[in-house]
Design a protein around this motif. Sequence first.
Motif, mmCIF file in Angstrom:
data_model
loop_
_atom_site.group_PDB
_atom_site.id
_atom_site.type_symbol
_atom_site.label_atom_id
_atom_site.label_comp_id
_atom_site.label_asym_id
_atom_site.label_seq_id
_atom_site.Cartn_x
_atom_site.Cartn_y
_atom_site.Cartn_z
ATOM 1 N N ASP A 27 0.813 -1.204 0.000
ATOM 2 C CA ASP A 27 0.000 0.000 0.000
ATOM 3 C C ASP A 27 0.854 1.264 0.000
ATOM 4 O O ASP A 27 0.490 2.273 0.586
ATOM 5 C CB ASP A 27 -0.948 0.005 1.204
ATOM 6 N N VAL A 70 -9.410 3.490 -2.557
ATOM 7 C CA VAL A 70 -8.264 2.934 -1.851
ATOM 8 C C VAL A 70 -7.424 4.092 -1.324
ATOM 9 O O VAL A 70 -7.530 5.228 -1.823
ATOM 10 C CB VAL A 70 -7.423 2.029 -2.792
ATOM 11 N N PHE A 72 -3.273 4.900 -0.213
ATOM 12 C CA PHE A 72 -1.903 4.397 -0.145
ATOM 13 C C PHE A 72 -0.978 5.523 0.280
ATOM 14 O O PHE A 72 -1.323 6.707 0.191
ATOM 15 C CB PHE A 72 -1.455 3.793 -1.484
ATOM 16 N N ALA A 103 3.712 -1.106 -3.674
ATOM 17 C CA ALA A 103 2.860 -1.513 -4.794
ATOM 18 C C ALA A 103 3.543 -1.188 -6.116
ATOM 19 O O ALA A 103 3.327 -1.882 -7.117
ATOM 20 C CB ALA A 103 1.507 -0.802 -4.720
ATOM 21 N N TYR A 183 -4.022 -1.563 -10.889
ATOM 22 C CA TYR A 183 -3.237 -2.367 -9.953
ATOM 23 C C TYR A 183 -4.186 -3.122 -9.011
ATOM 24 O O TYR A 183 -5.186 -2.563 -8.556
ATOM 25 C CB TYR A 183 -2.287 -1.480 -9.139
ATOM 26 N N TRP A 185 -5.060 -3.684 -5.921
ATOM 27 C CA TRP A 185 -4.916 -3.247 -4.527
ATOM 28 C C TRP A 185 -5.669 -4.204 -3.610
ATOM 29 O O TRP A 185 -6.880 -4.364 -3.733
ATOM 30 C CB TRP A 185 -5.466 -1.838 -4.347
ATOM 31 N N SER A 188 -8.261 -2.262 -1.193
ATOM 32 C CA SER A 188 -9.300 -1.423 -1.798
ATOM 33 C C SER A 188 -10.685 -1.848 -1.323
ATOM 34 O O SER A 188 -10.888 -2.968 -0.846
ATOM 35 C CB SER A 188 -9.231 -1.509 -3.319
#
Length: 199
Positions: A27, A70, A72, A103, A183, A185, A188
């Motif tokens: 993340d 999400v 990060f 990530a 991506y 995640w 998320s």
Amino acid sequence: VKSQRNFISKPINQLDPRNIQTKMTRDKVLILCDDRSKINDNLELLFKQPLSLDTNIVKGIPWENKYYTVEFDLYIDEIDTNLTDWIDEFMSDECELLREVLAGIIFVLPLGQKDDLEQIQSHLKSENDMFLICSDPTTESEYPHWEDFTTTLEITTFGNSKARNEYGELMGIPRIQEIIDTYPWTNSELKQDHLESSK
């Protein structure tokens, strides 16, 4: 922050060993550049929020598209050594925890030399849970050797143009945003309207 070693020690020290699980959540996104002041405006466009030049770790960047939301963390490092030394340190045991939570890495550097791209590919291709983007802030055209690296690296420009390459693909910041969007995640959350439409 010009010292790459000082930068790397900070995020590692923030990783509490008591919270380390078998597989850590990826993340965090790392930006590597050679002059933050020259690219900060475009970084703000990329991440859709103001970014202070005095801050190289930004917690909880919000990101969303029509499917999910999400958050990060963003790490921004300025390289003051050659790329080989930076990669060697990044791949050292000292940085293992950092690699496990990233990530992706976005290299915002004038990497016009094929040797630079080969170094990134050969040393980092094993990190297959990360996206690797090489983005040249000094040109609106793509790297001359980009087709040699498309299986392991995403190579694009760093402008905010709506231009597309010869294959009709997005370039620059819109392309980087597209990569972040796609991506996988693990942290998320699907949006409610998408959950309802998928039933």
